[in-house]
Design a protein around this motif. Structure first.
Motif, mmCIF file in Angstrom:
data_model
loop_
_atom_site.group_PDB
_atom_site.id
_atom_site.type_symbol
_atom_site.label_atom_id
_atom_site.label_comp_id
_atom_site.label_asym_id
_atom_site.label_seq_id
_atom_site.Cartn_x
_atom_site.Cartn_y
_atom_site.Cartn_z
ATOM 1 N N UNK A 1 17.780 45.671 18.914
ATOM 2 C CA UNK A 1 17.890 46.672 19.806
ATOM 3 C C UNK A 1 17.195 46.314 21.080
ATOM 4 N N UNK A 2 17.892 46.934 22.241
ATOM 5 C CA UNK A 2 17.234 46.777 23.681
ATOM 6 C C UNK A 2 17.123 48.074 24.257
ATOM 7 N N UNK A 3 15.822 48.257 24.664
ATOM 8 C CA UNK A 3 15.575 49.483 25.428
ATOM 9 C C UNK A 3 14.679 49.321 26.526
ATOM 10 N N UNK A 4 14.624 50.008 27.852
ATOM 11 C CA UNK A 4 13.777 50.004 28.794
ATOM 12 C C UNK A 4 12.439 50.588 28.503
ATOM 13 N N UNK A 5 11.670 50.239 28.847
ATOM 14 C CA UNK A 5 10.213 50.550 28.657
ATOM 15 C C UNK A 5 9.016 49.904 29.291
ATOM 16 N N UNK A 6 7.834 50.545 29.361
ATOM 17 C CA UNK A 6 6.811 50.013 30.143
ATOM 18 C C UNK A 6 5.856 49.460 29.042
ATOM 19 N N UNK A 7 5.610 48.062 29.334
ATOM 20 C CA UNK A 7 4.709 47.388 28.432
ATOM 21 C C UNK A 7 3.363 47.860 28.562
ATOM 22 N N UNK A 8 2.839 48.431 29.392
ATOM 23 C CA UNK A 8 1.554 48.747 29.599
ATOM 24 C C UNK A 8 1.171 50.253 28.780
ATOM 25 N N UNK A 9 2.224 50.844 28.690
ATOM 26 C CA UNK A 9 2.262 52.055 27.828
ATOM 27 C C UNK A 9 3.146 52.443 26.815
ATOM 28 N N UNK A 10 3.133 51.546 25.849
ATOM 29 C CA UNK A 10 4.398 51.438 24.778
ATOM 30 C C UNK A 10 4.256 52.836 23.964
ATOM 31 N N UNK A 11 5.290 53.584 23.538
ATOM 32 C CA UNK A 11 5.446 54.838 22.855
ATOM 33 C C UNK A 11 5.518 54.488 21.292
#
Length: 284
Positions: A105-115
Motif C-alpha cells: 500500500x502507498x499513502x501520503x504522510x509526514x515522516x516526522x509525525x507518523x500516525x
C-alpha cells in the motif's frame, strides 16, 4: 504479523511542506522516474541485502517515492506486508498506479509525525530521502518508535560529495560557469558523508549499528540519455537548470560533456555511484 490490514487502512494522510528551493522540486513522478528512478531501482536490491530484514512480515518504507524499494521488498518476501509513505501525493498516485500487489500500500504522510501506533512494524526503512527531511532526527525517532523491539531500522543516502559521478560532473561544471551555484551543490546536504548516518543512528539509541558504502554502476546509452533528465526540473539540479536561460543551459550542457570527457558521438558510457547505508536494531 504486527502491522494489520486494519492498521494500514486507518493510516491517515498528512502533508509535509516540501523542503528545498521552490518547495516543489520533487513533484512530477514521471519526470523523477527518468531522472532518478532508474538509480533507485538499481540501489534497492543491494540496500535490502545490507539491511537484512530476515523474516520481517511487516515493513514500512519511509519516503517511498515512486515505489522502487517497497515493490522490491514485496518481490523478495512473498509473506511481507509493505506500507510505503511519502510527502508527495503525486509520487504516491504514481506508485499506486504501478502497484498490482495487494500486499503493498502507498499513502501520503509526514515522516516526522507518523500516525502508526508504537511497534507497528517489524522493520522501517528509508532509501535516498532522509537528507531531504527537514528534521531527520525526528523522522528517525519516529521510525524507531513504530518499529517493534529488536526490529530493524535502516536507511541509505547518496554520497553527493565524491561518490555520485552523475551529479558531481553536473555541479562541478555549473560552478565553473556560475560560482554562485556552489550554494546549491548537493554536496552540502546533511548525512551524505561517511559516519554521519552511523552517528545519527547511535545518538538515536539504536543497537548493533553498522554503516557501509554500497556502489553501483549505471550505463547511459548516450550523452543525451544522461543529460535530458536534468531538463525536467526534478531535484536541486533540475531546479537549478530550470532557472537558466536557454543560452546558459546550452553552455552548461557543453561544459558537462567536457567534464565527462565525452566527444560528440552518441557512444554509451558508464558512471558509478555510491550510497552510505546504515542499519541498527531497536532495543528490546
Amino acid at each position: 504479523m504486527i502491522c494489520t490490514r486494519r492498521a494500514l487502512l486507518a493510516f491517515g494522510a498528512t502533508a509535509l511542506a516540501a523542503r528545498a528551493e521552490g518547495g516543489n522540486v520533487f513533484a512530477d513522478a514521471r519526470a523523477y522516474e527518468r531522472f532518478m528512478g532508474r538509480w533507485s531501482r538499481m540501489v534497492a536490491p543491494r540496500f535490502l541485502s545490507f539491511a537484512g530484514l530476515g523474516d520481517a512480515t511487516s515493513v514500512l518504507d519511509v519516503g517511498c517515492g515512486t515505489g522502487a524499494l517497497a515493490l522490491e521488498i514485496a518481490a523478495r518476501n512473498r509473506k511481507a506486508l509493505v506500507m510505503g509513505m511519502d510527502v508527495s501525493k503525486e509520487y504516491i498516485a504514481y506508485a499506486n498506479q504501478q502497484n498490482h500487489d495487494e500486499r503493498v500500500r502507498f499513502e501520503a504522510g509526514d515522516a516526522q509525525h507518523m500516525l502508526f501506533p508504537d511497534g507497528s512494524f517489524d522493520a522501517a526503512l528509508s532509501l535516498l530521502v532522509l537528507n531531504f527531511i527537514p528534521q531527520p532526527q525526528q523522522a528517525l525517532a519516529e521510525m524507531r518508535r513504530v518499529t517493534r523491539p529488536k526490529g530493524r531500522v535502516a536507511a541509505a543516502v547518496w554520497d553527493y560529495g565524491d561518490g555520485m559521478q552523475m551529479l558531481r560532473a553536473f555541479w562541478d561544471a555549473a560552478i565553473i560557469a556560475d560560482p554562485a551555484a556552489e550554494g546549491a551543490d548537493e554536496k552540502h546536504m546533511p548525512l551524505c558523508r561517511e559516519g554521519e548516518l552511523r552517528n545519527l543512528w547511535t545518538r538515536a539509541g539504536l543497537e548493533h549499528v553498522n554503516e557501509k558504502p554500497i556502489e553501483i554502476e549505471m550505463r547511459f546509452q548516450s550523452f543525451d540519455d544522461y543529460w535530458d533528465p536534468f531538463l525536467l526540473g526534478q531535484g536541486p539540479a533540475g531546479a537549478y537548470v530550470k532557472r537558466l536561460s536557454p543560452e546558459k543551459v546550452g553552455a552548461l550542457r557543453d561544459q558537462v560533456r567536457r567534464r565527462l570527457n565525452l566527444d560528440s558521438s552518441s557512444s554509451s558510457f558508464r558512471l558509478t555511484a555510491r550510497v552510505w547505508a546504515v542499519r541498527g536494531d531497536r532495543p528490546a
